[in-house]
Design an enzyme around this catalytic site. Structure first.
Site, PDB file in Angstrom:
ATOM      1  N   ASN A 172       0.843  -1.202   0.000  1.00 58.19           N
ATOM      2  CA  ASN A 172       0.000   0.000   0.000  1.00 58.19           C
ATOM      3  C   ASN A 172       0.876   1.249   0.000  1.00 58.19           C
ATOM      4  OD1 ASN A 172       0.543   0.813   2.842  1.00 58.19           O
ATOM      5  ND2 ASN A 172      -0.316  -1.219   3.222  1.00 58.19           N
ATOM      6  N   LYS A 230     -14.129   0.336  14.969  1.00 62.87           N
ATOM      7  CA  LYS A 230     -12.839  -0.361  15.187  1.00 62.87           C
ATOM      8  C   LYS A 230     -12.424  -0.279  16.649  1.00 62.87           C
ATOM      9  CE  LYS A 230     -10.950  -0.107  10.580  1.00 62.87           C
ATOM     10  NZ  LYS A 230     -10.247   0.638   9.577  1.00 62.87           N
ATOM     11  N   PRO A 240      -2.955 -11.911  10.161  1.00 64.78           N
ATOM     12  CA  PRO A 240      -3.256 -11.765  11.589  1.00 64.78           C
ATOM     13  C   PRO A 240      -3.513 -10.311  11.950  1.00 64.78           C
ATOM     14  CG  PRO A 240      -0.909 -12.168  11.232  1.00 64.78           C
ATOM     15  CD  PRO A 240      -1.583 -12.349   9.916  1.00 64.78           C
ATOM     16  N   ASP A 272      -4.513  -6.375   5.208  1.00 68.37           N
ATOM     17  CA  ASP A 272      -5.614  -7.140   5.807  1.00 68.37           C
ATOM     18  C   ASP A 272      -5.656  -8.548   5.232  1.00 68.37           C
ATOM     19  OD1 ASP A 272      -6.618  -5.159   7.489  1.00 68.37           O
ATOM     20  OD2 ASP A 272      -7.618  -4.162   5.812  1.00 68.37           O
TER      21      ASP A 272
HETATM   22  O1  PMT Z   1       2.861   6.105   6.534  1.00 69.36           O
HETATM   23  P1  PMT Z   1       2.327   7.442   6.048  1.00 69.36           P
HETATM   24  O2  PMT Z   1       2.526   7.625   4.564  1.00 69.36           O
HETATM   25  O3  PMT Z   1       2.843   8.595   6.860  1.00 69.36           O
HETATM   26  O4  PMT Z   1       0.729   7.407   6.235  1.00 69.36           O
HETATM   27  C1  PMT Z   1       0.194   7.346   7.524  1.00 69.36           C
HETATM   28  C2  PMT Z   1      -0.978   6.354   7.620  1.00 69.36           C
HETATM   29  C3  PMT Z   1      -2.139   6.859   6.788  1.00 69.36           C
HETATM   30  C4  PMT Z   1      -0.541   4.971   7.129  1.00 69.36           C
HETATM   31  C5  PMT Z   1      -1.338   6.285   9.147  1.00 69.36           C
HETATM   32  O5  PMT Z   1      -1.706   7.541   9.623  1.00 69.36           O
HETATM   33  C6  PMT Z   1      -2.450   5.283   9.382  1.00 69.36           C
HETATM   34  O6  PMT Z   1      -3.631   5.559   9.272  1.00 69.36           O
HETATM   35  N1  PMT Z   1      -2.075   4.022   9.743  1.00 69.36           N
HETATM   36  C7  PMT Z   1      -3.006   2.875   9.864  1.00 69.36           C
HETATM   37  C8  PMT Z   1      -3.333   2.335   8.501  1.00 69.36           C
HETATM   38  C9  PMT Z   1      -4.297   1.153   8.557  1.00 69.36           C
HETATM   39  O7  PMT Z   1      -3.906   0.063   8.246  1.00 69.36           O
HETATM   40  O8  PMT Z   1      -5.497   1.437   9.010  1.00 69.36           O
HETATM   41  P2  PMT Z   1      -6.700   0.369   9.119  1.00 69.36           P
HETATM   42  O9  PMT Z   1      -7.901   1.191   9.404  1.00 69.36           O
HETATM   43  O10 PMT Z   1      -6.706  -0.521   7.914  1.00 69.36           O
HETATM   44  O11 PMT Z   1      -6.291  -0.525  10.364  1.00 69.36           O
HETATM   45  C10 PMT Z   1      -6.731  -0.230  11.676  1.00 69.36           C
HETATM   46  C11 PMT Z   1      -5.684  -0.535  12.694  1.00 69.36           C
HETATM   47  O12 PMT Z   1      -5.447  -1.942  12.731  1.00 69.36           O
HETATM   48  C12 PMT Z   1      -4.335   0.119  12.455  1.00 69.36           C
HETATM   49  O13 PMT Z   1      -3.813   0.520  13.700  1.00 69.36           O
HETATM   50  C13 PMT Z   1      -3.485  -1.011  11.862  1.00 69.36           C
HETATM   51  O14 PMT Z   1      -2.110  -0.864  12.196  1.00 69.36           O
HETATM   52  C14 PMT Z   1      -4.086  -2.229  12.581  1.00 69.36           C
HETATM   53  N2  PMT Z   1      -3.989  -3.496  11.835  1.00 69.36           N
HETATM   54  C15 PMT Z   1      -4.638  -3.657  10.645  1.00 69.36           C
HETATM   55  C16 PMT Z   1      -4.595  -4.887  10.004  1.00 69.36           C
HETATM   56  C17 PMT Z   1      -3.865  -5.932  10.592  1.00 69.36           C
HETATM   57  N3  PMT Z   1      -3.773  -7.122   9.995  1.00 69.36           N
HETATM   58  N4  PMT Z   1      -3.229  -5.750  11.764  1.00 69.36           N
HETATM   59  C18 PMT Z   1      -3.288  -4.558  12.396  1.00 69.36           C
HETATM   60  O15 PMT Z   1      -2.685  -4.393  13.465  1.00 69.36           O
END
Ligand code: PMT
Length: 407
Positions: A215, A342, A310, A284
């Site tokens: 990504n 979330k 995971p 994911d």
């Molecule tokens: O890296 P940059 O270019 O500076 O951009 C910053 C960012 C947009 C990446 C950052 O601010 C951000 O939003 N990070 C989380 C991105 C994300 O994966 O969001 P999500 O809504 O898909 O996931 C929710 C949370 O679950 C996140 O804390 C993620 O780390 C966590 N997660 C998701 C999937 C997974 N398999 N394991 C996880 O721990």
């Protein structure tokens, strides 16, 4: 998995100032480094001495400023070898394109480059130049060489330049440079004594030996949070996917590629973790299996079978001895509603929601966050990721200490 560590905060800083219009900002940098508790010895190149006077730096540093390699009196007092041994860090700010080229080539044709060759101290450079000079292939090759030799590259910043152009090449603000090389608040800071684990960047999920799913995350947000946590006095472990960013000073960094590796790296350091912050954009879904050989273009369509990777964040929140758990939510629509879902589903203490898209959050130098927790919300407005991360960390530190006081 690889480890990198920058754990000692320097107290004796040799500050090299090279010739460029940004040299005047180095005066403020001396002041900030000294306020942070460092002793500062300044070397001006002859080019720098055309922009700023040694007298200014002598007054601010409280030490005679060195300019020439051939100054007999100065060499008799504290020669270049002594300077090289004295330094716990050599910081060059601003670092001109010419200086970077000479450093990369291993030249010793003035006092600053000679001292850099003679020192065993870490070297950090804060480049400052016209945006075209910064993006020139020669400068980029020099920067790559220097990074490979573990020279820390601070910045450059992006924005309007003294020459009237826009782009990358501005000297970082003196406050940011000072914060990156030392932490005035590290001892006795808001997070002193706490161990903070932060994930950053993307993951890469291999499809075959040459292709992967990933990504747009650059790691900038997570690295800024790691730096802010270190500045606040925490012991910081930064677990990062593949990014092109230098490790913030004083931070231990573990490099991983896949979501499964990130999961393992996180759980390996959970024992004494006080705060977990998941800023990484973790995949994911991951390909069911990675093809052993490169997949051939034999048909018009190709089906990839993906399975859930995971959920690291939810697994940390499910630990029996769990840290304070902070997630991020990257959303393109209904940001608050999705983030709240979330927060509840993953049983988090706090979630930082950001709106993402082509022009937002990913790989940008600025961002805005909406913080949500059970029964509360607070917006942190659009600003540089460095400043945003400091506000964010201050907020977390207060919530963590309020929780400890309540125990
Ligand atoms: O890296 P940059 O270019 O500076 O951009 C910053 C960012 C947009 C990446 C950052 O601010 C951000 O939003 N990070 C989380 C991105 C994300 O994966 O969001 P999500 O809504 O898909 O996931 C929710 C949370 O679950 C996140 O804390 C993620 O780390 C966590 N997660 C998701 C999937 C997974 N398999 N394991 C996880 O721990």
């Amino acid at each position: 998995m690889t480890h990198e560590a920058q754990t000692v905060l320097p107290r004796r800083i040799l500050l090299g100032v090279t010739g460029g219009i940004a040299a005047y900002k180095a005066a403020d940098l001396v002041r900030r480094l000294r306020e942070g508790g460092a002793e500062v010895q300044v070397i001006l190149t002859e080019g720098a001495a055309r922009f700023v006077t040694p007298m200014t730096f002598q007054a601010l540093s409280g030490r005679p400023v060195r300019v020439g390699l051939w100054d007999e009196a100065a060499e008799a007092a504290m020669g270049h070898i002594e300077l090289a041994r004295w330094a716990e860090l050599v910081l060059v700010a601003p670092a001109s394109a010419d200086f970077l080229a000479r450093l990369a080539a291993g030249m010793a044709n003035d006092l600053l480059t000679t001292t850099c060759l003679a020192t065993t101290a870490p070297i950090a450079v804060a480049p400052a130049m016209n945006q075209q000079m910064w993006s020139a292939a020669a400068t980029q090759a020099n920067i790559t060489t220097l990074r490979q030799r573990s020279v820390r590259v601070l910045g450059p910043g992006v924005g309007s330049q003294a020459c009237g152009e826009q782009g990358a090449g501005r000297l970082l603000e003196p406050a940011d440079i000072a914060a990156q090389v030392l932490s005035s608040s590290a001892d006795g800071g808001l997070l002193s004594g706490r161990h903070i684990v932060i994930t950053a960047g993307p993951t890469r999920e291999p499809i075959d030996p040459v292709r992967f799913l990933s990504n747009r995350s650059s790691g900038k947000m997570g690295f800024a949070v790691a730096q802010a946590a270190r500045e606040a006095g925490a012991r910081v472990t930064l677990i990062s996917g593949p990014v092109h960013l230098p490790t913030p000073l004083g931070v231990e960094r573990i490099n991983v590629e896949t979501a499964a590796q990130m999961y393992a790296a996180v759980h390996a350091v959970m024992d004494d973790c006080d705060v977990y912050i998941g800023a990484a954009a973790v995949a994911d879904y991951t390909p069911h299996c990675c093809a052993e050989n490169k997949i051939k273009k034999t048909s018009d369509t190709l089906d990839l079978h993906l399975e859930k990777s995971p959920d690291i964040l939810a697994s940390v929140a499910a630990l029996s001895k769990r840290p304070y758990v902070v997630g991020f939510a990257a959303e393109t629509t209904n940001v608050e509603a999705h983030a709240l879902a979330k927060l509840e589903r993953k049983k988090l203490d706090l979630i930082a929601a950001n709106e993402v898209g082509a022009e937002r959050a990913f790989d940008r130098d600025d961002n805005a966050l909406l913080l949500l927790w059970s029964g509360g919300r607070q917006a942190l407005g659009l600003q540089s990721k460095a400043d945003l991360a400091r506000e964010f960390i201050t907020f977390i530190a207060h919530r963590v200490s309020a929780r400890s006081d309540g125990e």
